[in-house]
Design a protein around this motif. Sequence first.
Motif, PDB file in Angstrom:
ATOM      1  N   GLY A 158       0.799  -1.226   0.000  1.00 20.73           N
ATOM      2  CA  GLY A 158       0.000   0.000   0.000  1.00 20.73           C
ATOM      3  C   GLY A 158       0.827   1.269   0.000  1.00 20.73           C
ATOM      4  O   GLY A 158       0.346   2.325   0.420  1.00 20.73           O
ATOM      5  N   TRP A 159       2.058   1.223  -0.488  1.00 19.34           N
ATOM      6  CA  TRP A 159       2.965   2.366  -0.386  1.00 19.34           C
ATOM      7  C   TRP A 159       2.402   3.613  -1.049  1.00 19.34           C
ATOM      8  O   TRP A 159       1.667   3.553  -2.019  1.00 19.34           O
ATOM      9  N   ASN A 160       2.781   4.741  -0.451  1.00 16.70           N
ATOM     10  CA  ASN A 160       2.364   6.041  -0.966  1.00 16.70           C
ATOM     11  C   ASN A 160       3.474   7.045  -0.680  1.00 16.70           C
ATOM     12  O   ASN A 160       4.524   6.685  -0.119  1.00 16.70           O
ATOM     13  N   ALA A 161       3.277   8.285  -1.055  1.00 15.76           N
ATOM     14  CA  ALA A 161       4.325   9.297  -0.894  1.00 15.76           C
ATOM     15  C   ALA A 161       4.731   9.454   0.568  1.00 15.76           C
ATOM     16  O   ALA A 161       5.918   9.625   0.875  1.00 15.76           O
ATOM     17  N   ARG A 162       3.779   9.383   1.446  1.00 14.86           N
ATOM     18  CA  ARG A 162       4.084   9.560   2.874  1.00 14.86           C
ATOM     19  C   ARG A 162       4.895   8.389   3.414  1.00 14.86           C
ATOM     20  O   ARG A 162       5.858   8.578   4.171  1.00 14.86           O
ATOM     21  N   SER A 163       4.535   7.161   3.020  1.00 10.58           N
ATOM     22  CA  SER A 163       5.209   5.992   3.586  1.00 10.58           C
ATOM     23  C   SER A 163       6.646   5.843   3.087  1.00 10.58           C
ATOM     24  O   SER A 163       7.503   5.324   3.797  1.00 10.58           O
ATOM     25  N   ILE A 164       6.916   6.304   1.869  1.00  8.49           N
ATOM     26  CA  ILE A 164       8.279   6.148   1.336  1.00  8.49           C
ATOM     27  C   ILE A 164       9.137   7.382   1.584  1.00  8.49           C
ATOM     28  O   ILE A 164      10.336   7.363   1.267  1.00  8.49           O
ATOM     29  N   ASP A 165       8.559   8.431   2.176  1.00  7.08           N
ATOM     30  CA  ASP A 165       9.320   9.671   2.367  1.00  7.08           C
ATOM     31  C   ASP A 165      10.611   9.470   3.156  1.00  7.08           C
ATOM     32  O   ASP A 165      11.656  10.014   2.763  1.00  7.08           O
ATOM     33  N   PRO A 166      10.634   8.701   4.260  1.00 12.22           N
ATOM     34  CA  PRO A 166      11.905   8.512   4.980  1.00 12.22           C
ATOM     35  C   PRO A 166      12.978   7.839   4.128  1.00 12.22           C
ATOM     36  O   PRO A 166      14.168   8.156   4.251  1.00 12.22           O
ATOM     37  N   ILE A 167      12.568   6.912   3.272  1.00 14.56           N
ATOM     38  CA  ILE A 167      13.521   6.230   2.405  1.00 14.56           C
ATOM     39  C   ILE A 167      14.047   7.170   1.340  1.00 14.56           C
ATOM     40  O   ILE A 167      15.262   7.280   1.115  1.00 14.56           O
ATOM     41  N   VAL A 168      13.130   7.866   0.673  1.00 15.82           N
ATOM     42  CA  VAL A 168      13.524   8.792  -0.388  1.00 15.82           C
ATOM     43  C   VAL A 168      14.423   9.900   0.169  1.00 15.82           C
ATOM     44  O   VAL A 168      15.446  10.248  -0.437  1.00 15.82           O
ATOM     45  N   ALA A 169      14.069  10.430   1.316  1.00 16.23           N
ATOM     46  CA  ALA A 169      14.850  11.523   1.907  1.00 16.23           C
ATOM     47  C   ALA A 169      16.279  11.075   2.218  1.00 16.23           C
ATOM     48  O   ALA A 169      17.243  11.807   1.948  1.00 16.23           O
ATOM     49  N   GLU A 170      16.431   9.879   2.775  1.00 15.17           N
ATOM     50  CA  GLU A 170      17.762   9.373   3.111  1.00 15.17           C
ATOM     51  C   GLU A 170      18.583   9.123   1.851  1.00 15.17           C
ATOM     52  O   GLU A 170      19.767   9.477   1.789  1.00 15.17           O
ATOM     53  N   VAL A 171      17.970   8.521   0.840  1.00 21.77           N
ATOM     54  CA  VAL A 171      18.684   8.218  -0.402  1.00 21.77           C
ATOM     55  C   VAL A 171      19.131   9.493  -1.103  1.00 21.77           C
ATOM     56  O   VAL A 171      20.290   9.622  -1.526  1.00 21.77           O
ATOM     57  N   VAL A 172      18.232  10.465  -1.232  1.00 23.73           N
ATOM     58  CA  VAL A 172      18.575  11.707  -1.930  1.00 23.73           C
ATOM     59  C   VAL A 172      19.640  12.488  -1.162  1.00 23.73           C
ATOM     60  O   VAL A 172      20.552  13.063  -1.761  1.00 23.73           O
TER      61      VAL A 172
END
Length: 205
Positions: A158-172
């Motif tokens: 059920g992933w969405n922008a909110r749920s992946i934000d910690p991952i995306v933020a760390e990677v970027v």
Amino acid sequence: NADGWRPLNVRTSRVEAGLWHLEPENDPYVEGPPIAADANKCRSTPGNEWSHDIDPDAVGRAVQDYLNALDDPAWVRQFALLAKYRLSFDLQLFPRQAPAALDLIRRHPDVQFVLTHAAMPFLRDPENVALWTRSVRAYATHPNVAIKLSGFGAFDPGWNARSIDPIVAEVVAAFTPARCLLASNFPVEGLVKPYAEIWSVFTEC
């Protein structure tokens, strides 16, 4: 072609005894048997049913034990062929496999590596999140490594922008936008999300 890239001369892949085979032809650097992967394990379940009770780290251990490529001296030695043919390498592995992968990266600074699925942060308990974070930051110190943001449905249907934000933020933060790619992982991701919705979620991040 014009920029000097050449395709690797590979025979047509085939299935033999349940294995896919890719056979580079007429290259003195290639030793041993053809590259092979278990074709049966590449198939989806009947009716494309999606199982949510698979332990991804257990799957990672099984795959690593089955292939054991990073510990195979012949495989590691022949890895230099990628530089010879100016090919990149998509690296898909779990955070606990990072030490061996980092050693390979250090020995091949002339090969472009691309980590898939955000370096696979599948286990979200604090200990495993910390392990993933350390591995991402270590990978990012090598300029020949880029990373794809993809594959979130493998651990969060059920992933969405909110749920992946910690991952995306760390990677970027680790890689900077210049070394980050967005990828749909389609059609596999289509088991949990329509194609258009994947890209729509990315625009919300």
